[in-house]
Design an enzyme around this catalytic site. Structure first.
Site, mmCIF file in Angstrom:
data_model
loop_
_atom_site.group_PDB
_atom_site.id
_atom_site.type_symbol
_atom_site.label_atom_id
_atom_site.label_comp_id
_atom_site.label_asym_id
_atom_site.label_seq_id
_atom_site.Cartn_x
_atom_site.Cartn_y
_atom_site.Cartn_z
ATOM 1 N NE ARG A 164 -4.159 -1.690 0.279
ATOM 2 C CZ ARG A 164 -4.009 -3.026 -0.101
ATOM 3 N NH1 ARG A 164 -3.023 -3.760 -0.690
ATOM 4 N NH2 ARG A 164 -5.404 -3.697 0.062
ATOM 5 C CB SER A 238 -8.689 -1.652 4.228
ATOM 6 O OG SER A 238 -9.018 -3.307 3.668
ATOM 7 C CD GLU A 333 -5.938 0.479 2.180
ATOM 8 O OE1 GLU A 333 -5.678 -0.424 2.854
ATOM 9 O OE2 GLU A 333 -6.551 0.558 1.282
HETATM 10 N N1 EPU Z 1 -10.676 -11.433 10.347
HETATM 11 C C1 EPU Z 1 -11.267 -11.359 11.515
HETATM 12 N N2 EPU Z 1 -12.579 -10.860 11.482
HETATM 13 C C2 EPU Z 1 -13.150 -10.447 10.577
HETATM 14 C C3 EPU Z 1 -12.674 -10.499 9.284
HETATM 15 C C4 EPU Z 1 -11.247 -10.897 9.009
HETATM 16 O O1 EPU Z 1 -10.719 -11.699 12.457
HETATM 17 O O2 EPU Z 1 -14.361 -10.026 10.589
HETATM 18 C C5 EPU Z 1 -9.141 -11.782 9.866
HETATM 19 C C6 EPU Z 1 -9.321 -13.337 9.893
HETATM 20 O O3 EPU Z 1 -7.976 -13.763 10.437
HETATM 21 C C7 EPU Z 1 -8.916 -13.265 8.145
HETATM 22 C C8 EPU Z 1 -8.130 -12.177 7.961
HETATM 23 O O4 EPU Z 1 -8.403 -11.250 8.995
HETATM 24 O O5 EPU Z 1 -8.251 -14.518 7.858
HETATM 25 C C9 EPU Z 1 -7.961 -11.242 6.704
HETATM 26 O O6 EPU Z 1 -9.068 -10.976 6.461
HETATM 27 P P1 EPU Z 1 -9.397 -10.785 4.664
HETATM 28 O O7 EPU Z 1 -8.888 -11.885 3.868
HETATM 29 O O8 EPU Z 1 -10.993 -10.216 4.750
HETATM 30 O O9 EPU Z 1 -8.541 -9.396 4.323
HETATM 31 P P2 EPU Z 1 -7.707 -8.223 5.004
HETATM 32 O O10 EPU Z 1 -6.329 -8.544 5.402
HETATM 33 O O11 EPU Z 1 -8.766 -7.943 6.285
HETATM 34 C C10 EPU Z 1 -6.977 -7.226 2.879
HETATM 35 C C11 EPU Z 1 -6.773 -5.939 2.154
HETATM 36 C C12 EPU Z 1 -8.244 -5.991 1.456
HETATM 37 C C13 EPU Z 1 -8.169 -6.991 0.407
HETATM 38 C C14 EPU Z 1 -8.120 -8.498 1.338
HETATM 39 C C15 EPU Z 1 -8.306 -9.279 0.357
HETATM 40 C C16 EPU Z 1 -5.492 -4.294 3.388
HETATM 41 C C17 EPU Z 1 -5.555 -3.396 4.298
HETATM 42 N N3 EPU Z 1 -6.662 -4.707 2.992
HETATM 43 O O12 EPU Z 1 -7.799 -7.081 3.924
HETATM 44 O O13 EPU Z 1 -8.166 -4.664 0.479
HETATM 45 O O14 EPU Z 1 -9.622 -6.771 -0.304
HETATM 46 O O15 EPU Z 1 -6.940 -8.288 1.903
HETATM 47 O O16 EPU Z 1 -7.244 -9.706 -0.359
HETATM 48 O O17 EPU Z 1 -4.376 -5.109 3.266
HETATM 49 C C18 EPU Z 1 -8.647 -2.450 0.615
HETATM 50 O O18 EPU Z 1 -7.418 -2.067 0.677
HETATM 51 O O19 EPU Z 1 -9.312 -1.340 0.710
HETATM 52 C C19 EPU Z 1 -9.046 -3.665 0.749
HETATM 53 C C20 EPU Z 1 -10.350 -3.919 0.802
#
Ligand code: EPU
Length: 337
Positions: A164, A238, A333
């Site tokens: 990012r 995010s 972010e």
């Molecule tokens: N999780 C929780 N509770 C929740 C949801 C998620 O504990 O309610 C934990 C779980 O352990 C899960 C982990 O968070 O395995 C990861 O969740 P998720 O796959 O939804 O991804 P993220 O890390 O929260 C990142 C990006 C997103 C992108 C997704 C999928 C960042 C800041 N965000 O989110 O990007 O869509 O991965 O690749 O890196 C954005 O930047 O606006 C965005 C949506």
């Protein structure tokens, strides 16, 4: 060039925050952009450049010229045995570009389906999702130097991409306006289904043969199931970045919280901010017109009439609680304006 005065920016930011621009202009070409920048120089104001408005939080009226970038165009500018090099105008909607690439069988950005915002903003923060970042398909970009009004080309190395991150958020912040981006898209697809729920989603929908469209549909399905549609509930995706902590810090936290998720990377262990925020009890909390999304606590939301400062304060309270409980600082972010 049609410079308007006192325009509401509510429709121009996906958070749907109702703040005004003192002056506002849409530009469709590099020449119009130069004209707008020259006008701002004469007025002695520092203009604000706006793409899709999907990564900003407006906390005040913008007492300046807001320049909305609407440079269009998607064109193959070069081709070799393995790749198409596709030049795309900064104002093209990112998801429209993904759909065009799928229709043309240009592979590489199907995992980045449905990310809000414009092509010009995509290198700013090296957008990423489901195991792919744009740095993986980036070839070069053209950006206008705001001082000299000359176009300059940047290759991937010069953009200094990180998680990012890019040079345009740091050393070159507010110095250039990205006008077009060239992507290197493959003739032979390499499918990335290992991340998150893509495999399970494809299996559940009975897909036998992988295709760009099947992956894109799976990503769209996953995103729609947990991320709010900005057309219905204001949000900026995010709100925070996922923090990376040391292995030692992670082991200490693991002793106290055996279920803590962690993903090793070059700097240490990346911990999902969503998990940290959920553990602190914020998931699904609503405070009047604003809140924390119930399906993905990394996303802060505006239910309609929320104010940017209320969201900023909520973000600060979330940061404090994560710091107190886990000793981890989470960084936004989203850019505060
Ligand atoms: N999780 C929780 N509770 C929740 C949801 C998620 O504990 O309610 C934990 C779980 O352990 C899960 C982990 O968070 O395995 C990861 O969740 P998720 O796959 O939804 O991804 P993220 O890390 O929260 C990142 C990006 C997103 C992108 C997704 C999928 C960042 C800041 N965000 O989110 O990007 O869509 O991965 O690749 O890196 C954005 O930047 O606006 C965005 C949506």
């Amino acid at each position: 060039m049609n410079i308007q005065e006192n325009i509401s920016l509510k429709a121009y930011n996906t958070f749907g925050i109702a703040k005004n621009a003192r002056f506002f202009v849409s530009i469709k070409s590099v020449d119009e952009l130069k004209e707008a920048l020259e006008w701002a120089k004469i007025q002695n104001i520092n203009p604000l450049i706006l793409g899709g408005g999907s990564n900003i939080l407006l906390t005040q009226n913008q007492e300046t010229l807001v320049i909305k970038i609407e440079i269009q165009g998607i064109k193959v500018v070069q081709e070799n045995d393995g790749f198409y090099f596709v030049e795309v105008g900064a104002g093209v909607n990112w998801h429209q570009f993904v759909l065009t690439s799928i229709e043309n069988n240009w592979a590489g950005i199907e995992n980045l389906s449905l990310i809000p915002g414009t092509v010009g903003a995509s290198p700013m923060q090296n957008i990423g999702a489901y195991g792919i970042e744009i740095k993986d398909v980036f070839s070069s970009l053209k950006a206008l130097n705001r001082d000299t009004l000359t176009l300059q080309e940047f290759n991937a190395g010069q953009c200094k991409f990180g998680y990012r991150e890019s040079i345009f958020k740091h050393e070159l912040k507010d110095k250039y306006v990205i006008c077009s981006v060239v992507f290197r898209l493959s003739k032979e697809p390499k499918f990335h289904t290992e991340y998150g729920a893509i495999k399970e989603t494809l299996e559940a929908s009975g897909i036998k043969e992988l295709s760009l469209k099947a992956i894109s549909d799976a990503v769209i399905h996953i995103r729609q199931s947990k991320l709010p549609d900005p057309k219905e509930i204001g949000n900026s995706g995010s709100f925070f970045k996922n923090p990376t902590i040391s292995k030692e810090h992670f082991s200490v936290l693991q002793n106290e919280n055996p279920s803590i998720p962690g993903f090793p990377n070059a700097e240490g262990i990346k911990v999902p901010a969503a998990w940290l925020i959920e553990q602190c009890g914020w998931k699904g909390q609503r405070f009047g017109e604003i809140g924390v999304h119930a399906k993905q606590p990394l996303v802060l939301v505006n239910y309609g009439e929320g104010d940017g400062n209320e969201i900023k304060n909520l973000a600060t309270r979330i940061q404090q609680s994560v710091l107190e409980r886990f000793g981890i600082t989470i960084h936004p972010e989203v850019n505060f304006l």
